[in-house]
Design a protein around this motif. Structure first.
Motif, PDB file in Angstrom:
ATOM      1  N   ALA A  63       0.591  11.605   7.594  1.00 49.60           N
ATOM      2  CA  ALA A  63       0.242  10.324   6.952  1.00 49.60           C
ATOM      3  C   ALA A  63       1.515   9.623   6.454  1.00 49.60           C
ATOM      4  N   LEU A  64       2.461  10.401   5.907  1.00 43.70           N
ATOM      5  CA  LEU A  64       3.735   9.791   5.494  1.00 43.70           C
ATOM      6  C   LEU A  64       4.432   9.167   6.696  1.00 43.70           C
ATOM      7  N   HIS A  65       4.441   9.878   7.818  1.00 37.23           N
ATOM      8  CA  HIS A  65       5.033   9.325   9.047  1.00 37.23           C
ATOM      9  C   HIS A  65       4.348   8.022   9.435  1.00 37.23           C
ATOM     10  N   ALA A  66       3.018   8.015   9.333  1.00 38.08           N
ATOM     11  CA  ALA A  66       2.271   6.803   9.704  1.00 38.08           C
ATOM     12  C   ALA A  66       2.668   5.637   8.820  1.00 38.08           C
ATOM     13  N   PHE A  67       2.857   5.895   7.526  1.00 40.10           N
ATOM     14  CA  PHE A  67       3.281   4.810   6.640  1.00 40.10           C
ATOM     15  C   PHE A  67       4.717   4.381   6.922  1.00 40.10           C
ATOM     16  N   ARG A  68       5.521   5.318   7.349  1.00 37.66           N
ATOM     17  CA  ARG A  68       6.914   4.998   7.662  1.00 37.66           C
ATOM     18  C   ARG A  68       6.981   4.018   8.836  1.00 37.66           C
ATOM     19  N   THR A  69       6.079   4.219   9.816  1.00 34.05           N
ATOM     20  CA  THR A  69       6.191   3.428  11.043  1.00 34.05           C
ATOM     21  C   THR A  69       5.186   2.283  11.126  1.00 34.05           C
ATOM     22  N   ILE A 104     -15.819   6.891   3.325  1.00 35.13           N
ATOM     23  CA  ILE A 104     -14.633   6.074   3.027  1.00 35.13           C
ATOM     24  C   ILE A 104     -13.860   5.682   4.295  1.00 35.13           C
ATOM     25  N   ALA A 105     -14.068   6.421   5.385  1.00 32.78           N
ATOM     26  CA  ALA A 105     -13.274   6.179   6.609  1.00 32.78           C
ATOM     27  C   ALA A 105     -13.292   4.713   7.064  1.00 32.78           C
ATOM     28  N   PRO A 106     -14.440   4.009   6.985  1.00 34.09           N
ATOM     29  CA  PRO A 106     -14.447   2.623   7.494  1.00 34.09           C
ATOM     30  C   PRO A 106     -13.530   1.669   6.743  1.00 34.09           C
ATOM     31  N   VAL A 107     -13.123   2.011   5.515  1.00 31.75           N
ATOM     32  CA  VAL A 107     -12.237   1.099   4.776  1.00 31.75           C
ATOM     33  C   VAL A 107     -10.804   1.635   4.685  1.00 31.75           C
ATOM     34  N   THR A 108     -10.499   2.666   5.475  1.00 37.54           N
ATOM     35  CA  THR A 108      -9.123   3.177   5.543  1.00 37.54           C
ATOM     36  C   THR A 108      -8.485   2.713   6.852  1.00 37.54           C
ATOM     37  N   ILE A 109      -7.163   2.902   6.949  1.00 39.62           N
ATOM     38  CA  ILE A 109      -6.520   2.563   8.228  1.00 39.62           C
ATOM     39  C   ILE A 109      -6.579   3.740   9.193  1.00 39.62           C
ATOM     40  N   TYR A 145     -19.728  11.219   0.128  1.00 39.95           N
ATOM     41  CA  TYR A 145     -20.857  10.484  -0.484  1.00 39.95           C
ATOM     42  C   TYR A 145     -20.476   9.452  -1.530  1.00 39.95           C
ATOM     43  N   SER A 146     -19.192   9.254  -1.812  1.00 35.71           N
ATOM     44  CA  SER A 146     -18.867   8.325  -2.906  1.00 35.71           C
ATOM     45  C   SER A 146     -18.711   6.888  -2.407  1.00 35.71           C
ATOM     46  N   TYR A 147     -19.813   6.134  -2.496  1.00 39.83           N
ATOM     47  CA  TYR A 147     -19.742   4.704  -2.177  1.00 39.83           C
ATOM     48  C   TYR A 147     -18.871   3.982  -3.196  1.00 39.83           C
ATOM     49  N   ALA A 148     -18.773   4.548  -4.410  1.00 42.09           N
ATOM     50  CA  ALA A 148     -17.949   3.905  -5.445  1.00 42.09           C
ATOM     51  C   ALA A 148     -16.465   3.977  -5.078  1.00 42.09           C
ATOM     52  N   ILE A 149     -16.023   5.115  -4.543  1.00 43.05           N
ATOM     53  CA  ILE A 149     -14.615   5.209  -4.100  1.00 43.05           C
ATOM     54  C   ILE A 149     -14.402   4.316  -2.880  1.00 43.05           C
ATOM     55  N   ARG A 150     -15.367   4.300  -1.990  1.00 38.47           N
ATOM     56  CA  ARG A 150     -15.262   3.397  -0.831  1.00 38.47           C
ATOM     57  C   ARG A 150     -15.089   1.945  -1.296  1.00 38.47           C
ATOM     58  N   ASP A 151     -15.922   1.515  -2.256  1.00 41.70           N
ATOM     59  CA  ASP A 151     -15.843   0.132  -2.737  1.00 41.70           C
ATOM     60  C   ASP A 151     -14.515  -0.128  -3.450  1.00 41.70           C
ATOM     61  N   ALA A 152     -13.986   0.885  -4.143  1.00 41.62           N
ATOM     62  CA  ALA A 152     -12.681   0.725  -4.810  1.00 41.62           C
ATOM     63  C   ALA A 152     -11.597   0.477  -3.767  1.00 41.62           C
ATOM     64  N   ILE A 153     -11.611   1.233  -2.679  1.00 42.28           N
ATOM     65  CA  ILE A 153     -10.619   1.041  -1.606  1.00 42.28           C
ATOM     66  C   ILE A 153     -10.753  -0.370  -1.030  1.00 42.28           C
ATOM     67  N   ALA A 154     -12.005  -0.798  -0.819  1.00 45.86           N
ATOM     68  CA  ALA A 154     -12.241  -2.132  -0.242  1.00 45.86           C
ATOM     69  C   ALA A 154     -11.821  -3.242  -1.199  1.00 45.86           C
ATOM     70  N   SER A 155     -11.716  -2.927  -2.491  1.00 42.65           N
ATOM     71  CA  SER A 155     -11.414  -3.958  -3.491  1.00 42.65           C
ATOM     72  C   SER A 155      -9.918  -4.235  -3.631  1.00 42.65           C
ATOM     73  N   VAL A 156      -9.064  -3.411  -3.023  1.00 43.74           N
ATOM     74  CA  VAL A 156      -7.617  -3.614  -3.127  1.00 43.74           C
ATOM     75  C   VAL A 156      -7.030  -3.873  -1.743  1.00 43.74           C
ATOM     76  N   ASP A 157      -5.854  -4.503  -1.709  1.00 40.25           N
ATOM     77  CA  ASP A 157      -5.250  -4.776  -0.400  1.00 40.25           C
ATOM     78  C   ASP A 157      -4.181  -3.741  -0.042  1.00 40.25           C
ATOM     79  N   VAL A 158      -4.257  -2.577  -0.647  1.00 40.85           N
ATOM     80  CA  VAL A 158      -3.304  -1.496  -0.367  1.00 40.85           C
ATOM     81  C   VAL A 158      -3.884  -0.608   0.743  1.00 40.85           C
ATOM     82  N   PRO A 159      -3.132  -0.399   1.840  1.00 43.62           N
ATOM     83  CA  PRO A 159      -3.673   0.436   2.908  1.00 43.62           C
ATOM     84  C   PRO A 159      -3.819   1.900   2.486  1.00 43.62           C
ATOM     85  N   VAL A 160      -4.917   2.499   2.912  1.00 43.69           N
ATOM     86  CA  VAL A 160      -5.229   3.885   2.546  1.00 43.69           C
ATOM     87  C   VAL A 160      -5.357   4.726   3.815  1.00 43.69           C
ATOM     88  N   ILE A 161      -4.733   5.902   3.804  1.00 42.41           N
ATOM     89  CA  ILE A 161      -4.949   6.891   4.868  1.00 42.41           C
ATOM     90  C   ILE A 161      -5.723   8.055   4.255  1.00 42.41           C
TER      91      ILE A 161
END
Ligand code: DQA
Length: 152
Positions: free
Chosen positions: A138-144, A119-124, A84-100
């Motif tokens: 998730a670490l593997h995903a970031f590795r590759t 939050i899923a729609p703004v994650t990879i 339910y946190s639209y605020a965390i979703r917006d925080a993720i959308a506000s940075v260019d760092v990929p999130v899993i």
């Protein structure tokens, strides 16, 4: 020499209670155990990791805001804020760092309210249901694969 990617692992509310919190759902191991296992897994993958845990929405938002130019990726277990946190979703959308997005339990096999992630729609991507292995996958995903957008 290869420059190591630095991944920030954020655990949200109630995850400091791992080990004593609903062990039938979340297992018997603690947050310290998780962090130790992830250090080992990251070093085998030539990744650097650091850890944050907070029970506060605002603090999690601050961690996300501080991540550009420090971290090449974020692994986020936002706990119940996921749902339910639209605020965390917006925080993720506000940075260019990929999130899993990760979850220990399979959120799709539990209460109805856990089936939605705002939050899923703004994650990879989302990894759910594999206990500590959710974070390791998730670490593997970031590795590759880090050269994708943030789903936005
Ligand atoms: C959780 C699942 C959430 O629904 C719950 O609120 C949590 C933990 C998990 O890791 O399985 O706190 O994110």
């Amino acid at each position: 020499m290869e420059i190591k990617k630095h991944i920030l692992i954020i655990n949200g509310p109630n995850l400091n209670r791992l080990g004593s919190r609903e062990p039938g759902v979340y297992g018997a191991k603690t947050l310290d155990d998780l962090q130790n296992e992830l250090e080992t897994a990251a070093s085998a993958l030539s990744l650097d990791v650091s850890f944050k845990q907070s029970n506060s929405e605002g603090e999690i938002i601050d961690f996300i805001h501080e991540s550009p130019n420090r971290h090449e990726g974020i692994i986020l277990n936002a706990g119940a804020y996921t749902h339910y946190s639209y605020a965390i979703r917006d925080a993720i959308a506000s940075v260019d760092v990929p999130v899993i997005e990760v979850h220990l339990s399979n959120v799709h096999a539990r209460d109805d309210f856990r089936k939605e992630s705002v939050i899923a729609p703004v994650t990879i991507g989302q990894i759910s249901g594999f206990g500590f292995d959710s974070y390791k996958l998730a670490l593997h995903a970031f590795r590759t694969n880090t050269d994708r957008g943030n789903g936005k």
